[in-house]
Design an enzyme around this catalytic site. Sequence first.
Site, PDB file in Angstrom:
ATOM      1  N   HIS A  43       0.685  -2.278   8.979  1.00 15.90           N
ATOM      2  CA  HIS A  43       2.098  -2.606   8.796  1.00 15.90           C
ATOM      3  C   HIS A  43       2.980  -2.065   9.941  1.00 15.90           C
ATOM      4  O   HIS A  43       2.584  -1.193  10.704  1.00 15.90           O
ATOM      5  CB  HIS A  43       2.618  -2.080   7.459  1.00 15.90           C
ATOM      6  CG  HIS A  43       2.118  -2.879   6.293  1.00 15.90           C
ATOM      7  ND1 HIS A  43       2.695  -4.059   5.899  1.00 15.90           N
ATOM      8  CD2 HIS A  43       1.083  -2.650   5.428  1.00 15.90           C
ATOM      9  CE1 HIS A  43       2.039  -4.531   4.829  1.00 15.90           C
ATOM     10  NE2 HIS A  43       1.065  -3.699   4.535  1.00 15.90           N
ATOM     11  N   HIS A  49       0.829  -1.202   0.000  1.00 16.52           N
ATOM     12  CA  HIS A  49       0.000   0.000   0.000  1.00 16.52           C
ATOM     13  C   HIS A  49       0.864   1.253   0.000  1.00 16.52           C
ATOM     14  O   HIS A  49       0.605   2.201  -0.750  1.00 16.52           O
ATOM     15  CB  HIS A  49      -0.929   0.000   1.223  1.00 16.52           C
ATOM     16  CG  HIS A  49      -2.171  -0.822   1.039  1.00 16.52           C
ATOM     17  ND1 HIS A  49      -2.203  -1.940   0.261  1.00 16.52           N
ATOM     18  CD2 HIS A  49      -3.430  -0.665   1.549  1.00 16.52           C
ATOM     19  CE1 HIS A  49      -3.429  -2.468   0.284  1.00 16.52           C
ATOM     20  NE2 HIS A  49      -4.189  -1.699   1.057  1.00 16.52           N
TER      21      HIS A  49
END
EC number: 3.6.1.-
Length: 341
Positions: free
Chosen positions: A303, A219
């Site tokens: 993340h 992303h």
Amino acid sequence: MTTRRIATKVEIPVPETSNGTTTRNKTTKVDSPPLAGSPFLPTPLEAVLLALYPGTLLLGSLFSSLHPSSRNALYLADAQSYDPSSAPSYFAKKSNIFNVYFVKFGWFWTTLAFVLLVFSHPSLGPPLGLRLTKRRVQAGIRYACITAVWVAVTQWFFGPPIIDRSFKWTGGQCQMIYSDSPGAALKRAEMGDVREVLTHAACKGIGGQWKGGHDISGHVFLLILGSAMLWLELLPAVLRMEGLREARRIMTSDGLIRSASIEADGEAEGRSEPKGISVGVQGTLAVLGLSWWMLLMTAAYFHTWFEKFTGLVVAFGTIYTVYFLPRAVPALRQVLGMPGV
């Protein structure tokens, strides 16, 4: 003792013709003097723009670490996100509408904005026309290079993409396949040898999860790569001011450092910019705004720090190769060109 003369750029207006009319916007370029500065480095404006990306990642990560709602929520390391039942925000859920319909299809929206900009802004050719000017062709080549990297990193690289390969190289594996739970052997057989070894999609398809390796944030990579490309295409085309096009330094074939404006074609120099904002600029700004917001949300809720950092590094490496390296390599610049030149 003789005095060395330094070549200067002289713009000579074309005089009136015999019928009393004057030809406008026609100048003759004689030369450009060598300048200080490095063609390998961004301009101050570009440096500020690029600094927004690590700044956004840092801001989002700090918010996630310090905000009580995030600290009290259950973070699932294997899923790289918060437990949906205790997610600290709507944007912390992978099912949020912007993640599902914008980020998951991020390259489609990036491509749409790029095409609208290239074929609607007059600095690249006749607005809303399909004529392939030199500027449009070179913009298309830059886009193709960036897209090829996006495909290699996230979609396919002679098999599994680079993200999946790097995960395996750093010791990652599919949790379900290598577990001793009942039924694992059957699922292992269903998956097959090739899929078992390398692909994230195959692991997810049987209900497994990546575990153990380093997973580059796809992303972060996507959002930075696409938006930085759009910014670097947009600004030189829209802003006609000192500090952007003229301030960029290039190395010419004679080994001297000069302003990038020396390579501006005559057609671009003579073209007047219309007032107002074109549909391409409006669409690009909309995609850029949403990309920044989703980058901030990714930084805050998904993340680890290092996974986000590596996504940033890979994206920056690609952008530098396509948009900055050609300034110092004339042969590469002949192929890729430079936005606004």
